[in-house]
Design a protein around this motif. Sequence first.
Motif, mmCIF file in Angstrom:
data_model
loop_
_atom_site.group_PDB
_atom_site.id
_atom_site.type_symbol
_atom_site.label_atom_id
_atom_site.label_comp_id
_atom_site.label_asym_id
_atom_site.label_seq_id
_atom_site.Cartn_x
_atom_site.Cartn_y
_atom_site.Cartn_z
ATOM 1 N N PRO A 91 0.803 -1.231 0.000
ATOM 2 C CA PRO A 91 0.000 0.000 0.000
ATOM 3 C C PRO A 91 0.830 1.273 0.000
ATOM 4 O O PRO A 91 0.296 2.363 -0.228
ATOM 5 C CB PRO A 91 -0.818 -0.120 1.292
ATOM 6 N N ARG A 92 2.135 1.166 0.224
ATOM 7 C CA ARG A 92 3.005 2.350 0.205
ATOM 8 C C ARG A 92 3.409 2.730 -1.217
ATOM 9 O O ARG A 92 4.083 3.743 -1.420
ATOM 10 C CB ARG A 92 4.251 2.074 1.046
ATOM 11 N N LEU A 93 2.994 1.924 -2.181
ATOM 12 C CA LEU A 93 3.277 2.195 -3.585
ATOM 13 C C LEU A 93 1.964 2.543 -4.281
ATOM 14 O O LEU A 93 0.999 1.771 -4.226
ATOM 15 C CB LEU A 93 3.922 0.977 -4.242
ATOM 16 N N SER A 94 1.918 3.701 -4.917
ATOM 17 C CA SER A 94 0.682 4.185 -5.521
ATOM 18 C C SER A 94 0.884 4.460 -7.003
ATOM 19 O O SER A 94 1.988 4.318 -7.541
ATOM 20 C CB SER A 94 0.210 5.457 -4.809
ATOM 21 N N LEU A 95 -0.194 4.891 -7.660
ATOM 22 C CA LEU A 95 -0.142 5.130 -9.098
ATOM 23 C C LEU A 95 0.325 6.535 -9.460
ATOM 24 O O LEU A 95 0.521 6.829 -10.636
ATOM 25 C CB LEU A 95 -1.534 4.897 -9.710
ATOM 26 N N ARG A 96 0.484 7.398 -8.454
ATOM 27 C CA ARG A 96 0.782 8.799 -8.758
ATOM 28 C C ARG A 96 1.653 9.386 -7.663
ATOM 29 O O ARG A 96 1.611 8.945 -6.517
ATOM 30 C CB ARG A 96 -0.538 9.579 -8.846
ATOM 31 N N HIS A 97 2.451 10.389 -7.987
ATOM 32 C CA HIS A 97 3.194 11.114 -6.970
ATOM 33 C C HIS A 97 2.209 11.796 -6.022
ATOM 34 O O HIS A 97 1.304 12.507 -6.461
ATOM 35 C CB HIS A 97 4.098 12.174 -7.612
ATOM 36 N N ALA A 98 2.388 11.578 -4.740
ATOM 37 C CA ALA A 98 1.436 12.098 -3.764
ATOM 38 C C ALA A 98 1.478 13.609 -3.647
ATOM 39 O O ALA A 98 0.495 14.239 -3.273
ATOM 40 C CB ALA A 98 1.715 11.474 -2.395
ATOM 41 N N ASP A 99 2.620 14.226 -3.958
ATOM 42 C CA ASP A 99 2.760 15.662 -3.744
ATOM 43 C C ASP A 99 2.506 16.482 -4.995
ATOM 44 O O ASP A 99 2.816 17.670 -5.039
ATOM 45 C CB ASP A 99 4.167 15.983 -3.218
ATOM 46 N N GLN A 100 1.928 15.866 -6.042
ATOM 47 C CA GLN A 100 1.684 16.607 -7.279
ATOM 48 C C GLN A 100 0.515 17.561 -7.057
ATOM 49 O O GLN A 100 -0.592 17.140 -6.728
ATOM 50 C CB GLN A 100 1.332 15.667 -8.434
ATOM 51 N N PRO A 101 0.702 18.874 -7.222
ATOM 52 C CA PRO A 101 -0.389 19.822 -6.977
ATOM 53 C C PRO A 101 -1.543 19.585 -7.937
ATOM 54 O O PRO A 101 -1.353 19.247 -9.098
ATOM 55 C CB PRO A 101 0.258 21.188 -7.240
ATOM 56 N N ARG A 125 -7.498 12.634 -15.839
ATOM 57 C CA ARG A 125 -8.895 12.832 -16.210
ATOM 58 C C ARG A 125 -9.527 11.549 -16.744
ATOM 59 O O ARG A 125 -10.742 11.478 -16.876
ATOM 60 C CB ARG A 125 -9.031 13.985 -17.200
ATOM 61 N N ALA A 126 -8.704 10.554 -17.013
ATOM 62 C CA ALA A 126 -9.219 9.223 -17.321
ATOM 63 C C ALA A 126 -9.171 8.329 -16.089
ATOM 64 O O ALA A 126 -9.424 7.132 -16.178
ATOM 65 C CB ALA A 126 -8.418 8.583 -18.453
ATOM 66 N N PHE A 127 -8.810 8.915 -14.935
ATOM 67 C CA PHE A 127 -8.796 8.223 -13.639
ATOM 68 C C PHE A 127 -7.746 7.117 -13.581
ATOM 69 O O PHE A 127 -7.846 6.212 -12.749
ATOM 70 C CB PHE A 127 -10.184 7.667 -13.318
ATOM 71 N N LEU A 128 -6.716 7.189 -14.426
ATOM 72 C CA LEU A 128 -5.694 6.143 -14.444
ATOM 73 C C LEU A 128 -4.705 6.256 -13.287
ATOM 74 O O LEU A 128 -3.948 5.323 -13.031
ATOM 75 C CB LEU A 128 -4.928 6.166 -15.765
ATOM 76 N N HIS A 129 -4.679 7.409 -12.605
ATOM 77 C CA HIS A 129 -3.701 7.588 -11.540
ATOM 78 C C HIS A 129 -4.363 7.811 -10.187
ATOM 79 O O HIS A 129 -3.744 8.336 -9.268
ATOM 80 C CB HIS A 129 -2.789 8.773 -11.865
ATOM 81 N N ALA A 130 -5.615 7.426 -10.053
ATOM 82 C CA ALA A 130 -6.331 7.614 -8.792
ATOM 83 C C ALA A 130 -5.731 6.743 -7.692
ATOM 84 O O ALA A 130 -5.166 5.688 -7.968
ATOM 85 C CB ALA A 130 -7.810 7.276 -8.984
ATOM 86 N N PRO A 131 -5.857 7.161 -6.441
ATOM 87 C CA PRO A 131 -5.273 6.381 -5.337
ATOM 88 C C PRO A 131 -6.008 5.060 -5.114
ATOM 89 O O PRO A 131 -7.156 4.882 -5.537
ATOM 90 C CB PRO A 131 -5.418 7.317 -4.131
ATOM 91 N N ASP A 132 -5.339 4.161 -4.422
ATOM 92 C CA ASP A 132 -5.923 2.845 -4.150
ATOM 93 C C ASP A 132 -7.243 2.950 -3.399
ATOM 94 O O ASP A 132 -8.135 2.118 -3.581
ATOM 95 C CB ASP A 132 -4.942 1.989 -3.352
ATOM 96 N N SER A 133 -7.380 3.962 -2.531
ATOM 97 C CA SER A 133 -8.622 4.108 -1.771
ATOM 98 C C SER A 133 -9.807 4.354 -2.696
ATOM 99 O O SER A 133 -10.914 3.842 -2.459
ATOM 100 C CB SER A 133 -8.493 5.259 -0.767
ATOM 101 N N ASP A 134 -9.590 5.124 -3.762
ATOM 102 C CA ASP A 134 -10.662 5.347 -4.740
ATOM 103 C C ASP A 134 -10.994 4.054 -5.467
ATOM 104 O O ASP A 134 -12.166 3.687 -5.636
ATOM 105 C CB ASP A 134 -10.248 6.414 -5.756
ATOM 106 N N HIS A 135 -9.956 3.352 -5.922
ATOM 107 C CA HIS A 135 -10.194 2.098 -6.638
ATOM 108 C C HIS A 135 -10.899 1.078 -5.750
ATOM 109 O O HIS A 135 -11.776 0.339 -6.228
ATOM 110 C CB HIS A 135 -8.867 1.517 -7.136
ATOM 111 N N ALA A 136 -10.541 1.021 -4.480
ATOM 112 C CA ALA A 136 -11.195 0.080 -3.568
ATOM 113 C C ALA A 136 -12.685 0.415 -3.436
ATOM 114 O O ALA A 136 -13.541 -0.484 -3.416
ATOM 115 C CB ALA A 136 -10.516 0.114 -2.199
ATOM 116 N N ARG A 137 -12.988 1.701 -3.338
ATOM 117 C CA ARG A 137 -14.393 2.118 -3.237
ATOM 118 C C ARG A 137 -15.148 1.787 -4.520
ATOM 119 O O ARG A 137 -16.291 1.319 -4.485
ATOM 120 C CB ARG A 137 -14.462 3.613 -2.942
ATOM 121 N N TRP A 138 -14.516 2.002 -5.666
ATOM 122 C CA TRP A 138 -15.161 1.700 -6.944
ATOM 123 C C TRP A 138 -15.409 0.203 -7.084
ATOM 124 O O TRP A 138 -16.456 -0.207 -7.586
ATOM 125 C CB TRP A 138 -14.295 2.209 -8.102
ATOM 126 N N ARG A 139 -14.456 -0.605 -6.640
ATOM 127 C CA ARG A 139 -14.645 -2.060 -6.717
ATOM 128 C C ARG A 139 -15.825 -2.497 -5.864
ATOM 129 O O ARG A 139 -16.625 -3.345 -6.281
ATOM 130 C CB ARG A 139 -13.371 -2.794 -6.288
#
Length: 446
Positions: A91-101, A125-139
């Motif tokens: 879970p410490r590895l995500s799809l996007r840099h966390a500090d990107q404004p 905008r295609a949701f390809l870099h959303a955090p795992d928490s979003d993907h878990a909710r979508w699943r």
Amino acid sequence: MTHTETEETTTPEEVRQTDSELGRHLLTARGFHWIYGTSGDPYALALRAESDDPVALARRIRESETPLWRSAAGAFVTGRHTVAAEVLADPRLSLRHADQPGSQRHVFSDAWSNPLLCHITPLDRAFLHAPDSDHARWRRAAAPVLDDAAADGRRAGAERLHAERADGLGASFDLMADYSRPVAVEAAAALLGVPDAEQDRFARTCADLSVALDAVLCPQPLAVTRRLTEAVEDIRGLVGALVAARRAEPGDDLLSTVLAADPSDSGARDALAVGVLAAAVGVEVTAGLINNTVEALLAHPVQWALLGESPDLVSSAVEEALRHAPPVRLESRIAAEDLTLAGQDVPAGSQVVVHVGAANRDPEVFLAPDQFDITRPLAQGQLALSGPHTSLFGAFARLQAESAVHALRERHPRLAPAEGARRRMRSPVLGGVLRWTLTTSATTSA
């Protein structure tokens, strides 16, 4: 504010680059890949996605002296199954840099200032870099339509769709253009409840979105990139209208199911995300899995014959194809904090890449890993479709691939390649098929 909410704060019009600016960015990134590849670095060569043998490159990535190694392209890379499974589950590895404004999420950052080259075409905008928490909710929200049990309930409909398409094939046809992508698009459209009047638009948009997963890691030509980003906005518009309609009048489709889990505006954003991902990820992964399974079976005539004798092996054939030739070869992650993986210190912000194709042929895990064997036990640890957005559509892709292979084997037992499969250049992630002509030779049952 959630990641999904933040994505709405900046519109593409506010950050649109000129063709000159965007072209320079894409060419610079492409140049870096060529420079890194000159040293023989197998990951850099895989990113170039030119004429190199992808299986041989995967083997070199896996057989590196260290399980997790630093590529000249900047990423920490692994092709070892044990490490790959650890990375994909961390879970410490995500799809996007966390500090990107948020204000920069849609900007094509200058390649010179992005040495990792990990978000060459940003597709938030295609949701390809959303955090795992979003993907878990979508699943969770989509499970009544997309999980394994739901897929089994839709099997009869999938089999009808594929049987009708297979019956309409001529003596010679292009597997991707005439079968795999059309059935994947039609199945996804039915999943979303796309009305008849929008079917052609949906199909065109899905075609332009087909390079999305590749474009994140490998710069596409300028015209292709423009079509991709425009297609993202088009699919957002199409799905957004469907979501609004389902809020007013729910149905039994995927969008209505996600909305039922949360009828608020946040739930509507979740439905938008799932619908966009169905087009940007679900369709291409499904089409690729169909192609790869058929290609592997026809390359191994004994296995093709065995499937004819034992049709119940179709699930095993698809699962073995996922292992042998996964439709998504590379999974990229970003370290959210300093961590240690496989004895290697990985600083926060570093890119970590799993070569799924290499890990799925790890001889430490799989007996005779280069052999395609549909009698291999199901789910023997293969890692394909383990990413947050690919796993969302895993059951859907498997169902469509099983139905497709069954229909083709039953109706066209003498199916054979007329030529070798021609794959898209610049497709290191998908290995996308550009054209593959097959002949039916005979249409009598085996």
